[in-house]
Design a protein around this motif. Structure first.
Motif, PDB file in Angstrom:
ATOM      1  N   LYS A  70      26.507  75.511  31.543  1.00 39.67           N
ATOM      2  CA  LYS A  70      26.255  76.167  32.832  1.00 39.67           C
ATOM      3  C   LYS A  70      25.035  77.080  32.747  1.00 39.67           C
ATOM      4  O   LYS A  70      24.220  77.142  33.682  1.00 39.67           O
ATOM      5  N   GLN A  71      24.874  77.760  31.625  1.00 37.84           N
ATOM      6  CA  GLN A  71      23.723  78.647  31.444  1.00 37.84           C
ATOM      7  C   GLN A  71      22.421  77.857  31.457  1.00 37.84           C
ATOM      8  O   GLN A  71      21.434  78.266  32.091  1.00 37.84           O
ATOM      9  N   LEU A  72      22.400  76.718  30.768  1.00 34.71           N
ATOM     10  CA  LEU A  72      21.197  75.880  30.754  1.00 34.71           C
ATOM     11  C   LEU A  72      20.904  75.339  32.148  1.00 34.71           C
ATOM     12  O   LEU A  72      19.747  75.241  32.569  1.00 34.71           O
ATOM     13  N   ASN A  73      21.954  74.985  32.855  1.00 36.27           N
ATOM     14  CA  ASN A  73      21.815  74.511  34.229  1.00 36.27           C
ATOM     15  C   ASN A  73      21.174  75.591  35.106  1.00 36.27           C
ATOM     16  O   ASN A  73      20.229  75.324  35.864  1.00 36.27           O
ATOM     17  N   ARG A  74      21.650  76.820  34.979  1.00 33.45           N
ATOM     18  CA  ARG A  74      21.167  77.898  35.830  1.00 33.45           C
ATOM     19  C   ARG A  74      19.790  78.412  35.402  1.00 33.45           C
ATOM     20  O   ARG A  74      18.897  78.606  36.226  1.00 33.45           O
ATOM     21  N   GLN A  75      19.618  78.634  34.101  1.00 33.30           N
ATOM     22  CA  GLN A  75      18.375  79.247  33.625  1.00 33.30           C
ATOM     23  C   GLN A  75      17.197  78.286  33.620  1.00 33.30           C
ATOM     24  O   GLN A  75      16.057  78.679  33.896  1.00 33.30           O
ATOM     25  N   LEU A  76      17.453  77.038  33.286  1.00 27.50           N
ATOM     26  CA  LEU A  76      16.368  76.063  33.150  1.00 27.50           C
ATOM     27  C   LEU A  76      16.332  75.054  34.301  1.00 27.50           C
ATOM     28  O   LEU A  76      15.488  74.162  34.310  1.00 27.50           O
ATOM     29  N   ASN A  77      17.257  75.194  35.258  1.00 28.03           N
ATOM     30  CA  ASN A  77      17.339  74.289  36.405  1.00 28.03           C
ATOM     31  C   ASN A  77      17.518  72.824  35.976  1.00 28.03           C
ATOM     32  O   ASN A  77      16.994  71.907  36.612  1.00 28.03           O
ATOM     33  N   ILE A  78      18.245  72.636  34.885  1.00 27.12           N
ATOM     34  CA  ILE A  78      18.541  71.279  34.432  1.00 27.12           C
ATOM     35  C   ILE A  78      19.724  70.742  35.225  1.00 27.12           C
ATOM     36  O   ILE A  78      20.750  71.407  35.361  1.00 27.12           O
ATOM     37  N   THR A  79      19.578  69.551  35.763  1.00 24.31           N
ATOM     38  CA  THR A  79      20.676  68.889  36.468  1.00 24.31           C
ATOM     39  C   THR A  79      21.696  68.426  35.438  1.00 24.31           C
ATOM     40  O   THR A  79      21.345  67.752  34.476  1.00 24.31           O
ATOM     41  N   VAL A  80      22.957  68.796  35.633  1.00 22.30           N
ATOM     42  CA  VAL A  80      24.009  68.471  34.665  1.00 22.30           C
ATOM     43  C   VAL A  80      25.081  67.629  35.356  1.00 22.30           C
ATOM     44  O   VAL A  80      25.577  68.004  36.429  1.00 22.30           O
ATOM     45  N   VAL A  81      25.427  66.509  34.732  1.00 26.91           N
ATOM     46  CA  VAL A  81      26.511  65.652  35.219  1.00 26.91           C
ATOM     47  C   VAL A  81      27.504  65.495  34.076  1.00 26.91           C
ATOM     48  O   VAL A  81      27.159  64.979  33.006  1.00 26.91           O
TER      49      VAL A  81
END
Length: 260
Positions: A194-205
């Motif tokens: 979740k942190q990588l998703n939020r901080q780096l704007n990486i789309t996570v599925v």
């Protein structure tokens, strides 16, 4: 969804050589930066769907677009470039157990090197520093020179996440990444994603069995049953009763208990 999709799945079906239907006419648009959790019973098609996005599985019909470009006919260089931009995290970590944590994380960079350089471990000083920074992002910097087989399951999964970061991905696909972890470690790994998703704007599925974890971390929940998409709502529209429909089967009560 009104945002331009980063991932656009258009009426895809997957039928295996033995006639098994993996996916049936699935359509789904995922915008950049979203954290999507796919839920459903075992055999619902969750892993198949995930693996069509990075072309580990080819589709029988339909189309998949990444950033507006159809990927279903990609081969060789195009396919390698696609997979560089899509990180994949597996349930069983897929680490080289006798190698150091550093070497395992650097494996995420092999797509940027000629084969002979990666085989000989000839990574640049910049990429070695990048590996250390990736490990720090998941709280594993002090394990840089440890052997992978000396780590706990949760630590190994966090190394796998750091390895994925080395690709500079715009998409991370995670196939049951917490299935073999204890509850405390599960929280740590999911918080890392979740942190990588939020901080780096990486789309996570992410594919998950756990309903509570899905509700805790998802921006959006997608449900599959028998290869069909039967549910798709943003998290603020989701209620617990919805999962009864997703997990409906001849043994639905048992399945919901396991999912919880």
């Amino acid at each position: 969804m009104t945002e331009k999709p980063l991932i656009s799945i258009k009426n895809i079906s997957k039928i295996y050589a033995n006639g098994t239907v993996g996916l049936k006419n699935v359509s789904l648009n995922i915008p950049a930066g979203q954290f999507v959790v796919i839920v459903g019973l075992s055999g619902a098609g969750k892993s198949t769907l995930l693996r069509t996005i990075n072309r580990m599985h080819s589709v029988t019909q339909g189309d998949i677009l990444i950033d507006g470009h159809s990927i279903i006919h990609y081969k060789n260089k195009q396919l390698r470039q696609l997979r560089r931009s899509i990180g994949m995290i597996f349930q069983d970590f897929n680490l080289i157990k006798r190698s150091t944590v550093q070497r395992n994380v650097l494996a995420g960079r092999v797509g940027y090197y000629p084969t002979w350089k990666s085989v000989c471990n000839l990574f640049s000083a910049a990429d070695k520093q990048k590996a250390y920074q990736a490990l720090q992002q998941v709280g594993m910097g002090e394990k840089l020179y440890s052997r992978a087989d000396a780590l706990s399951g949760g630590q190994q999964q966090r190394v796998a996440i750091a390895r994925t970061l080395m690709q500079d991905p715009k998409i991370i696909l995670a196939d049951e990444p917490i299935a073999s972890l204890d509850p405390m470690t599960t929280q740590t790994v999911m918080k890392d994603l979740k942190q990588l998703n939020r901080q780096l704007n990486i789309t996570v599925v992410v594919n998950l069995h756990s309903v509570p974890i899905a509700q805790q971390f998802a921006d959006r929940i997608v449900g599959l049953r028998a290869g069909e998409l039967i549910y798709d709502k943003l998290i603020d529209q989701v209620n617990s009763e919805d999962f009864q429909t997703i997990y409906q089967s001849s043994s639905s009560s048992t399945d919901m208990e396991n999912a919880s």
